[in-house]
Design a protein around this motif. Structure first.
Motif, PDB file in Angstrom:
ATOM      1  N   ARG A  11       0.803  -1.178   0.075  1.00  0.00           N
ATOM      2  CA  ARG A  11      -0.161  -0.027  -0.144  1.00  0.00           C
ATOM      3  C   ARG A  11       0.971   1.235  -0.006  1.00  0.00           C
ATOM      4  N   ILE A  12       2.017   1.145   0.754  1.00  0.00           N
ATOM      5  CA  ILE A  12       2.807   2.400   0.916  1.00  0.00           C
ATOM      6  C   ILE A  12       3.680   2.356  -0.621  1.00  0.00           C
ATOM      7  N   ARG A  13       3.887   1.407  -1.115  1.00  0.00           N
ATOM      8  CA  ARG A  13       4.455   1.556  -2.440  1.00  0.00           C
ATOM      9  C   ARG A  13       3.736   1.981  -3.671  1.00  0.00           C
ATOM     10  N   ASP A  14       2.393   1.674  -3.418  1.00  0.00           N
ATOM     11  CA  ASP A  14       1.317   1.913  -4.515  1.00  0.00           C
ATOM     12  C   ASP A  14       1.272   3.450  -4.036  1.00  0.00           C
ATOM     13  N   LEU A  15       1.044   4.086  -2.907  1.00  0.00           N
ATOM     14  CA  LEU A  15       0.825   5.530  -2.497  1.00  0.00           C
ATOM     15  C   LEU A  15       1.965   6.442  -3.021  1.00  0.00           C
ATOM     16  N   LEU A  16       3.019   5.789  -2.946  1.00  0.00           N
ATOM     17  CA  LEU A  16       4.473   6.648  -3.228  1.00  0.00           C
ATOM     18  C   LEU A  16       4.472   6.661  -4.777  1.00  0.00           C
ATOM     19  N   THR A  17       4.205   5.657  -5.332  1.00  0.00           N
ATOM     20  CA  THR A  17       4.344   5.533  -6.793  1.00  0.00           C
ATOM     21  C   THR A  17       3.423   6.525  -7.524  1.00  0.00           C
ATOM     22  N   ILE A  18       2.321   6.500  -6.917  1.00  0.00           N
ATOM     23  CA  ILE A  18       1.192   7.403  -7.525  1.00  0.00           C
ATOM     24  C   ILE A  18       1.647   8.853  -7.278  1.00  0.00           C
ATOM     25  N   ALA A  19       2.047   9.165  -5.956  1.00  0.00           N
ATOM     26  CA  ALA A  19       2.532  10.732  -5.719  1.00  0.00           C
ATOM     27  C   ALA A  19       3.732  11.036  -6.379  1.00  0.00           C
ATOM     28  N   LEU A  20       4.758  10.314  -6.540  1.00  0.00           N
ATOM     29  CA  LEU A  20       6.128  10.525  -7.187  1.00  0.00           C
ATOM     30  C   LEU A  20       5.760  10.693  -8.777  1.00  0.00           C
ATOM     31  N   GLU A  21       4.955   9.819  -9.333  1.00  0.00           N
ATOM     32  CA  GLU A  21       4.438  10.002 -10.779  1.00  0.00           C
ATOM     33  C   GLU A  21       3.762  11.143 -10.866  1.00  0.00           C
ATOM     34  N   ARG A  22       2.876  11.486 -10.269  1.00  0.00           N
ATOM     35  CA  ARG A  22       2.253  12.951 -10.333  1.00  0.00           C
ATOM     36  C   ARG A  22       3.175  14.127 -10.147  1.00  0.00           C
ATOM     37  N   GLY A  23       4.426  13.944  -9.585  1.00  0.00           N
ATOM     38  CA  GLY A  23       5.412  14.893  -9.412  1.00  0.00           C
ATOM     39  C   GLY A  23       6.472  15.201 -10.456  1.00  0.00           C
ATOM     40  N   GLY A  24       5.888  14.006 -11.330  1.00  0.00           N
ATOM     41  CA  GLY A  24       6.943  13.834 -12.747  1.00  0.00           C
ATOM     42  C   GLY A  24       8.171  12.998 -12.769  1.00  0.00           C
ATOM     43  N   TYR A  25       8.316  12.082 -11.650  1.00  0.00           N
ATOM     44  CA  TYR A  25       9.252  11.159 -11.507  1.00  0.00           C
ATOM     45  C   TYR A  25       8.951   9.886 -11.982  1.00  0.00           C
ATOM     46  N   GLN A  26       9.890   9.156 -12.379  1.00  0.00           N
ATOM     47  CA  GLN A  26       9.637   7.637 -12.876  1.00  0.00           C
ATOM     48  C   GLN A  26      10.015   6.717 -11.589  1.00  0.00           C
ATOM     49  N   VAL A  27       9.409   5.833 -11.236  1.00  0.00           N
ATOM     50  CA  VAL A  27       9.425   5.080 -10.089  1.00  0.00           C
ATOM     51  C   VAL A  27       9.810   3.565 -10.411  1.00  0.00           C
ATOM     52  N   VAL A  28      10.681   3.175  -9.738  1.00  0.00           N
ATOM     53  CA  VAL A  28      10.897   1.773  -9.510  1.00  0.00           C
ATOM     54  C   VAL A  28      10.750   1.223  -8.174  1.00  0.00           C
ATOM     55  N   ASP A  95      20.306  11.180   3.839  1.00  0.00           N
ATOM     56  CA  ASP A  95      20.337  12.564   3.702  1.00  0.00           C
ATOM     57  C   ASP A  95      19.131  13.202   4.424  1.00  0.00           C
ATOM     58  N   ASP A  96      17.988  12.382   4.707  1.00  0.00           N
ATOM     59  CA  ASP A  96      17.012  12.880   5.367  1.00  0.00           C
ATOM     60  C   ASP A  96      16.003  11.774   5.744  1.00  0.00           C
ATOM     61  N   TYR A  97      15.034  11.851   6.502  1.00  0.00           N
ATOM     62  CA  TYR A  97      13.954  10.883   6.769  1.00  0.00           C
ATOM     63  C   TYR A  97      12.598  11.640   6.997  1.00  0.00           C
ATOM     64  N   VAL A  98      11.594  10.832   6.783  1.00  0.00           N
ATOM     65  CA  VAL A  98      10.247  11.213   6.882  1.00  0.00           C
ATOM     66  C   VAL A  98       9.747  10.260   7.936  1.00  0.00           C
ATOM     67  N   SER A  99       8.767  10.636   8.772  1.00  0.00           N
ATOM     68  CA  SER A  99       8.075   9.457   9.876  1.00  0.00           C
ATOM     69  C   SER A  99       6.826   9.090   9.226  1.00  0.00           C
ATOM     70  N   LYS A 100       6.274   7.858   9.419  1.00  0.00           N
ATOM     71  CA  LYS A 100       5.304   7.293   9.129  1.00  0.00           C
ATOM     72  C   LYS A 100       4.220   7.758  10.523  1.00  0.00           C
ATOM     73  N   PRO A 101       3.068   7.784  10.298  1.00  0.00           N
ATOM     74  CA  PRO A 101       2.342   8.153   8.842  1.00  0.00           C
ATOM     75  C   PRO A 101       2.729   9.502   8.244  1.00  0.00           C
ATOM     76  N   PHE A 102       2.863   9.659   6.908  1.00  0.00           N
ATOM     77  CA  PHE A 102       3.661  10.746   6.428  1.00  0.00           C
ATOM     78  C   PHE A 102       2.659  11.363   5.369  1.00  0.00           C
ATOM     79  N   SER A 103       2.907  12.735   5.217  1.00  0.00           N
ATOM     80  CA  SER A 103       2.083  13.431   3.955  1.00  0.00           C
ATOM     81  C   SER A 103       2.991  13.212   2.900  1.00  0.00           C
ATOM     82  N   PRO A 104       2.335  12.746   1.652  1.00  0.00           N
ATOM     83  CA  PRO A 104       3.014  12.773   0.409  1.00  0.00           C
ATOM     84  C   PRO A 104       3.581  14.011  -0.179  1.00  0.00           C
ATOM     85  N   ARG A 105       2.957  15.009   0.209  1.00  0.00           N
ATOM     86  CA  ARG A 105       3.283  16.531  -0.010  1.00  0.00           C
ATOM     87  C   ARG A 105       4.602  16.720   0.650  1.00  0.00           C
ATOM     88  N   GLU A 106       4.595  16.407   2.059  1.00  0.00           N
ATOM     89  CA  GLU A 106       5.888  16.533   2.724  1.00  0.00           C
ATOM     90  C   GLU A 106       7.029  15.871   2.013  1.00  0.00           C
TER      91      GLU A 106
END
Length: 227
Positions: A11-28, A95-106
């Motif tokens: 579920r997290i992989r899918d969430l991040l894939t959607i958010a990153l692809e909307r941001g213009g990135y290619q996701v693996v 380089d950095d970290y984000v804590s779960k649960p996280f905001s895709p925008r952050e």
């Protein structure tokens, strides 16, 4: 840019894939530590989003192995109460970290800030900074102390370049955070302290001990490094 997302939760992989692809990135993606190492070698991503709690190899060990051969930016995903994991991850070279649960925008904001720090310097600006024995080539992402190379992460490079841009002048903690992260990302004092501790250790090991001075309650500045 290609981003490798490593998490054992689909579920997290899918969430991040959607958010990153909307941001213009290619996701693996990868679901465990061994797959993360394989994909990091095969795909050569511009950045890795890495969960700490992984099967096979945990995220800390994956980070350690990647850092042994690459300075690709790494952003950790950690459980909210795992402060120890966050600090250890930064000590290992994240380089950095984000804590779960996280905001895709952050998460997107932090990824953009990291990639901006790791991008080559614009040709019209000063791409080489020198101070005593220290030399920083921003366009090539290369730091040397005398003839000794110093392997820095994108965040460490950003901190050092901000200090070296104004040698001898005091830079406040807020100014460092603003220069490296931008104004839209909250960064804790412990995160900045971990990065500065790593930076000082690497400079000391290369022969530039005491290159960064702390003026307690004021900020930091470059000291002379004559080696």
């Amino acid at each position: 840019m290609k981003i490798l997302v490593v998490d054992d939760d689909p579920r997290i992989r899918d969430l991040l894939t959607i958010a990153l692809e909307r941001g213009g990135y290619q996701v693996v993606t990868a679901a465990d530590g061994q797959a993360a190492l394989r994909n990091a070698r095969r795909e050569a991503p511009a950045l890795i989003v890495l969960d700490v709690g992984l099967p096979e190899l945990d995220g800390l060990e994956v980070c350690r192995r990647i850092r042994a051969q690459s300075d690709v930016p790494i952003l950790f995903l950690t459980a909210r109460d795992d402060e120890v994991d966050r600090i250890v991850g930064l000590e290992l070279g994240a380089d950095d970290y984000v804590s779960k649960p996280f905001s895709p925008r952050e998460l997107l904001a932090r990824i953009k800030a990291i990639l901006k720090r790791s991008a080559p310097a614009a040709p019209r600006g000063a791409t080489v900074l020198e101070h005593g024995a220290l030399r920083l080539d921003l366009a090539r992402h290369v730091c040397t102390c005398g003839a000794t190379p110093v392997a820095l992460t994108a965040t460490e490079m950003g901190l050092l370049s901000r200090l070296m841009a104004h040698p001898g002048m005091v830079v406040t903690r807020g100014q460092l955070i603003e220069a490296v992260y931008g104004g839209n990302v909250h960064v804790s004092d412990r995160t900045l302290d971990s990065h500065m501790r790593n930076l000082r250790r690497k400079l000391t090991e290369a022969g530039c001990e005491g290159a960064v001075e702390t003026l307690h309650g004021i900020g930091l500045r470059m000291a002379e490094c004559a080696r």
